[in-house]
Design a protein around this motif. Sequence first.
Motif, PDB file in Angstrom:
ATOM      1  N   ASN A   1      -4.914  -7.466   3.484  1.00  0.00           N
ATOM      2  CA  ASN A   1      -4.633  -7.025   2.117  1.00  0.00           C
ATOM      3  C   ASN A   1      -4.545  -8.181   1.130  1.00  0.00           C
ATOM      4  OD1 ASN A   1      -4.415  -4.483   3.246  1.00  0.00           O
ATOM      5  ND2 ASN A   1      -2.198  -4.327   3.013  1.00  0.00           N
TER       6      ASN A   1
ATOM      7  N   ARG B   1       0.855  -1.174   0.000  1.00  0.00           N
ATOM      8  CA  ARG B   1       0.000   0.000   0.000  1.00  0.00           C
ATOM      9  C   ARG B   1       0.897   1.233   0.000  1.00  0.00           C
ATOM     10  NH1 ARG B   1      -2.891  -3.533  -1.061  1.00  0.00           N
ATOM     11  NH2 ARG B   1      -4.937  -4.103  -0.171  1.00  0.00           N
TER      12      ARG B   1
ATOM     13  N   THR C   1      -1.411  -6.746   6.623  1.00  0.00           N
ATOM     14  CA  THR C   1      -0.970  -7.405   5.398  1.00  0.00           C
ATOM     15  C   THR C   1      -1.785  -8.661   5.102  1.00  0.00           C
ATOM     16  OG1 THR C   1       0.757  -8.603   6.625  1.00  0.00           O
ATOM     17  CG2 THR C   1       1.375  -6.503   5.617  1.00  0.00           C
TER      18      THR C   1
ATOM     19  N   ASN D   1      -7.764  -1.620   3.326  1.00  0.00           N
ATOM     20  CA  ASN D   1      -6.730  -0.661   3.740  1.00  0.00           C
ATOM     21  C   ASN D   1      -6.210   0.157   2.557  1.00  0.00           C
ATOM     22  OD1 ASN D   1      -6.777  -1.728   6.460  1.00  0.00           O
ATOM     23  ND2 ASN D   1      -5.661  -3.489   5.648  1.00  0.00           N
ATOM     24  N   TRP D   2      -7.130   0.560   1.703  1.00  0.00           N
ATOM     25  CA  TRP D   2      -6.799   1.332   0.503  1.00  0.00           C
ATOM     26  C   TRP D   2      -7.653   2.605   0.522  1.00  0.00           C
ATOM     27  CZ3 TRP D   2      -3.783  -0.740  -3.790  1.00  0.00           C
ATOM     28  CH2 TRP D   2      -3.687   0.114  -4.892  1.00  0.00           C
TER      29      TRP D   2
END
Length: 247
Positions: free
Chosen positions: A43, A22, A40, A115-116
């Motif tokens: 993700n 990211r 992570t 998480n973006w």
Amino acid sequence: MELQCFPVVNRPPEIVPGRPQRAWMDRFQDRHAYRCLPLTMANTTGWEMLCPVGFTAEWNGGNAKEDITLRPDHPHPDFHEFAKSHFTTGVLTLLPGYLFRTPPGWDMWAAGPPNWPKDGIQPLSGLVETDWLPFPFTMNWIFTRPGRIRFEKGEPFCFITLTPHRVMDQVQPTQRSFASDREYEEQYQVWLRERDGFNTRLAKNDPDTVREAWQRFYFKGEIPEDKGEAPLDHINKRRLKSIRLGR
């Protein structure tokens, strides 16, 4: 177990296993954010669907379909089948281009990439019964305010993962006191003392602690008082399969 992906357009978007990287995590000193294993793992626990072309979307704040305008970076033969203003009220619709079929008892969770963060627009999540549904779903994003946003070519616009269909209905949340599990409480207290001691030493620039940089108990699957082998089902790196061509 197989996730079947049936293209419903001539050139469907690329599907890739979720990537851990990211941009905001890269900007941390020493890429410190990547030490957070839950980030992570989130993700990478699913597959990304990637934009086939970069484009700009702009919303003027109105409630009509025409109040969102879409402009691809260059002419693209499938853009009209990919990005649309369909649901009104500032909702941007992106079409995955596939009909998905999961094994019996498995649903598909479709959402934005975990998480973006994306300024000005928010992904909407959907849970789809793909074990029987004979038609595709859409991926939708809602503008959080009037303005202009961008999606780059190759940027994930949808993140798909799987979840059991009925198991959640069987889960009973229960609040318990530590008196019911003293061993579990002691494990927590040991971890708490270890964490507080580590942070205290770190704040005092203790050389050994600074060199260690961070505690790895969770990353290694360890309990502080018993630094043995990780549990057999503990993982710290996801290895999802890439899409392959079938008949």
